[in-house]
Every structure is written in structure tokens, then in C-alpha cells.
Design a protein around this motif. Sequence first.
Motif: not given
Lengths: 226, 560
Positions: A42-44, A46-47, A146-148, B126-127, B210, B213, B287
Motif C-alpha cells: 500500500c506504500v502507506g 497499512g498492509c 485495533t491497529t494491527c 486497507v488505507m 482504521y 483496515l 493510493n
Amino acid sequence: MKLEPETVEISVTGKPVQAKAGETIIHALWTAGMGDAIKTGCVGGGCGACTVTIRFKDGKPGGTDLACLRPVEEGMEVFPCPVESIPAVAPSLEPDVASLQAAFPTLNRCTKCGSCTTACPMTIPVMDSVLRMQEGRFDEVSDDFTTCIHCGLCRFVCEDKVKPHNMGLWVRRSQGLSRDNPSLDQSSLTESGDELEKEWSYLFTGDPKERLRRAKYFREHGRAGA
Amino acid sequence: MMDWAQDSLEKVALSRQARAEQPPPKLTDEESEALLNEFHPDYLGMERTVNVGPNAGTQKFPLELAELLESDSPVPQGFEPAIDITTDVLILGGGGAGAAAALTLAESGLNVHLATKLRLGDANTVMAEGGIQAALTDQDSTRRHFADSYVGGHGNNDPELLRVLCEYGPESILWLSRLGCLFDQNEDGTFRLRRGGGTSVPRVLACRDYTGLEIMRVLKDAVLLTPTKILENHSAVELLDDGEGQITGAVLWDRASGKLVSVSARAVILATGGSGQLRLQGFPTSNHLGATGDGLILAYRQGCQLIHTDSYQYHPSGSCYPEALAGQLVTESIRAIGAQVLNVHGERFIDEMITRDVLAGAIIKEVAQNRGVPTPTHRAGVWLDTPLIELINGEGTLRRQFPGIIHRFERYGIDPAKHPLLVYPTLHYQNGGIRIDAFGQTDLQGLWAAGEVTGGLHGTNRLMGNSLLDITVFGRRAAESVMEKIPERQEATLVGLKKFREGLHEIQHPSPRTAPLLFPVASKMKFQLSGEASGESTNEASEEKTQFREPPDPFGRRMG
């Protein structure tokens, strides 16, 4: 104010990479034409795809991190650390310590070394949460995770084959499945009455301009106009 | 921290107490339109028609997308698909829409393969931070949800699609909850609802910041418990057809082996997502790596109409400092609970809860007229006054409700509870896409589509919280329609591609690239078949002339 970005040198899997101070490891790799060197999603942040281990030549503490969030630093040595996923375990409608233990037999093998907490790029208190799992304090566990992002690093570094993030998801899903959601009682799920069709017909009548006018009226008043 | 902006920060701090009480500046409809026309990137004419395909000569596309629509396929001339995998349903895309479709098909008895360019769940889903909309309260209704979204979309929404979205909202929340999604609750157990830009009542459910996510990790876990066969690192590079307009499979590129894999399927569901990585007009993006509009290219080549593809969402609050976070999202919810947007003088210039496109236009205007805050990394933005949230809602609110924002900025020594953030619009969402009917079917037999790759539902501006609902409702709906109408297996050929290539020959200046692009140009990652010498494959062409800054700077071309 215009400052020229400073250049730093890092290495990725032993290969030297010139980078601009302030940019992330991933962006430095892109510029260097080495985008394939580290698995990226995701480059953010998140993944969880771009897990890496980091070392410093001067002995500064390194550790694990996400390459898409970590800015480059002089002398940084980066090694890809991809973590493969493991098969999912079905959640339970009656989550308790016994059903968690049955789903994850290694639950009690934790020797409290704390590696998982150190490895977590999301600063989750992983080890403490595993101890809470052993005690059945599931509300707190759900909150902890929650943030995993399921990067898998906590499982990767565990010498005792404990699977903290998988258990965290299992607890969260099981709690989600089994909890009451008063907002989702029958009355909020089924709409009926004469108003319903009248209102739809109000919103669907006329040319596009008229429909837009009607939608504006409806959103302001919460009901159809005359 | 940020002492280079000390003067401006002092002004922000000094005016904070007074601003907390002030109502937001109000705009007339005419003023909103003027902001869009003069400053929103969609309205600046950076678009053109294309000379091939179903929309040739009739519809405008952003320049970057137009070039790809006129590009040749990476599939080598003369490649004949020899079927490697035979399946009933092929889902292309491993984000929320693809996963929702796979889950829905799990009990159907149909054989399902899901192919994804990255890994299952490495997706824009997820974002998504802020939340998901559904009409669940007495003061709300599915019609009010419709009205808000229709006005937000400037009335350009396909009303049938939008009605489906709103009507299936509550039931979708039930579905997600039964899978184990934990949406935030109030003390009494009811869902905590927030406003979003353009919603007339609180309607947005969230899992802190989140939400996407939470939905994606639950969907992914659930899919992994089904018999769905997951093909990770498999990019779709072409659709296969029966020679008579029916889609019958796809050619995938297995990145690990560098080989092409031909799949015969009775039904294909395109869930390939958006195209922020095309970096329109040099904007940074929120993205993921793979968001290069692949599905648009594949479907267009086969004859699917694209609609509203000249409309993109520039999320107003993309981070623009520190550099490592440039382009990444600061959720709209943070504005919903009180963070104001301020220029360099510490002045509020717009209602922060106006629709995203108007707010983006307003921020660009401030910066273009030198009321922005310049950063030492050659960017400029406006303040998002996050400490105001603590002033209004009490200390600790940010950390409790927005752990994601705290986490991301903390590692750069910035505590959003004490320090305002700098934001500038970031390329966030592809509003338009492939035309579908209310069941997710495209113009072509055998081809369905769901999620960001489709167009029509959101009109020309999407409201916050409608994309997570979109992937849930239409991912499931496409799958249900497939179960009902799946055609018999037909031959899988490249006749469609051959016809497209004939059309390309007619063009005076075809693009030197190949498409789908698969990876952002700036990443220098490329399609490459095993055996091909490195660096000699396609996509070299335009790189020479385009110097990329990474993440790119939207002022690169507009301001000195």
C-alpha cells in the motif's frame, strides 16, 4: 525557503543506494530502479508487505520496521524480511480461553522475552496482550489489536511459535461475531410504510436538474417536498 | 518542530480559542462552482479525447489515462493462449470488492480463482480510514443517504446504482458485523456515527481511523477460510474472449516466474480498483502501489464504455510534511470532529465539511495565491488545526479516536494533539470507471465489475464512507448476479486484442508505452517476461522526458 535535500547512503541487501534525506526506504529504492528489492503493497503503512530488518554500521540500535514509513538515514543497512501468511483459523461464537487455546495450541508457550513487542511497527504492546489472552481479558486484547496491520513480524520473531497477530484477529473476529449490535435490530434494517415509495418517487421524478433540486430539498429537510 | 513556520504557527495558536466558537464561513452554490472551475484539477482542461475504442472521439480522459488507452498490450504479438487454469469464476483484484465477491461465491459450488497483482488485501481498502456510511437512525433514511450522495455527486450519479447502494447500506453493516467487524460503539452499544463532508446527518460508522483496515483484514481472513484459490503476484494483462464479444477468461502475468498464465473462466469479475498512481498533473497520491487503472484498460479494449473517467477525487487533506508522508491521508473524520483548515495567516477560509472537491479547490486557491505555508522540502500546504480537537472534545480525544494519525506522525516527532499538521490535496479516488448495470454487469456478456474500477455510482464527486459501502454492496451483488447468470464455457481467444491492435494501427501517434501499466512510472518497476534481457523491455519511452520527484510535487508544472 529553499534548501537542497541532503544525500545519504544506505545499503539494501548489501547494495549501496544513494537517497535523499527525508524520503522513505521504498521511495529511495524506486529512484534507484530497485523497486523489486522489497515486497511492497500500500506504500502507506497499512498492509504490512514491506517488512524489513535494519542495522546500523555504527552500532546504533536497528530492529524491524516497514520500509514505506521508515526514512533513510546515513549508514543504514536494510534487509528485506518478508513474512509469509499462515492458514487462517475460524473464529468462535463463544470466545473464551479454552476455545482460543484449542484454536492456537501455542498460546501458553510465551516465555515473555518481549521480542514481539519490540518487533511491532505499530507499537502494539504485543507481549502484554498475549498475557491478557491467557487470562481471557478479550476486550482489552481487541483494543490492543485495533491497529494491527498483520505484517506478521511478531510471529516471525517468536522463538516459541506463538502467533500473536493471528490470535489477535481471532479474538477480534470472535468478539465481533458474538456481540450485540442494538443499531442493527429489525426496525433499522427494514423500512416500510407509505412514505417510503412516495419519497423514492419524489427523488426519481423530473429531468436531471429537477432531481438535483429535489435531492437538495430532501437533504435539508429529511423528507420530500410538496 | 517546524520552527521554519514559527510565525504562522503562533498566529494559529493565538486565534485558536476564538475560532473554536466560530461558525464556519458559508459559501453560496455559485462560489462553490467558481472554486471548482478555477482551481480543481478536474476543471483545468488537462484532458483529451482518444482515437480508439468505444469512447473514441466522444469523451475526454485525463492526459495520463488517454495515453494508456492508446497503448498496445504487453502481450507479445503472436502469443496464443494455451489454457493453464480452468475455472468457473475468475476474480481479478484482491481488495475489498474482490474479497466480498469471493466470499459470496464461496457457497455457490462454483470453482473460484482470485488473482491479484500484489497480495490479497494489499489494496486501497486497507488505507480507507474514515468510515462507511449506512442509514441506521430514526432521523436518517436510505432516501436521505441517496439525497446527500446525489447532491455530493453533482447529480451526475446513476440514480439506479445509487439507490441500490443506499438501500443495501444497513444490511451490509449487518453482513460485515456477522463476519466479525468491530465498528465503534457508544456507551449504550449503538454505533458511534460521525458526519462526513456533505452528509446532512451523522451517518458514518468507523473503527477508529482504521475502518478500511478492519474491513479488509476480516474479509481476507474469511476468504482464506473458503476454498477460493488465491493467485498472488498475478497481474491481469489482458482479457480473453470468444471472438463474439463474450469475455471468457484472462491472461495473467506471474511476476515471480515471469511467465504468462492463461485462464479460461465462465465469468470474470473485475475488481482491480483505481488509478491514483497515474499521478495526474504531478499530484502525489494516497493510493497503493498497484493502483494504475489496469481494469479500465482491459475492459475498454474489449469494448466496455467508460464513464466519468475525467473525474477524480483529490482528497483535501493529504499530508504534505514531513516529506516521507507526502500524499498520505489525514482522514476527513478529523475535520468532522472539529479540526479547522487555516491559511498561513491563521485564518479560516472555508467550511471544512463542504464536499471534498470544493474543499480541495479552496485549499489549492489559498496556496496558489500565496496564502499557503511553504515547507523546507519545496512543498506548500495549509494548516489542519488538530490541537483544536483536544480543546473542543477534551484532552486525549485524538489518541483514543485516531490512533493511526498519532502513530504516523509521532515517529517524526510531531504530536498532532499539540501541533497542527500541514495538508494539501492528494490524488485519492477514481470517481468514474467502467459502466455497469444495477447487478454489476458490464456492457459485455461474461464480464462483471465492482468497486472503484466502476463508474456512475458516485457521479463526479464521492462522499466519504461511500466507497467502503460500494465494495461491500457491489462486490456481493456482482457475485450474486454471476451465480444467477453464469454462461456456459466458451473458447478463450485473443480475438478482442487483435481487433484493438488493428485499431491502434490507424492512429497517427500511438503511445510508446504498453498498458496496463501495472506499476507507477516513478517506481521504475516493469512488466518483464522471463528470458527477456533486463532493461530492454517496454515502457522505457516517456521516462527519459519526464523527470520524477518522488513523491511528486503538484507545483512542479504550475508554479516556478
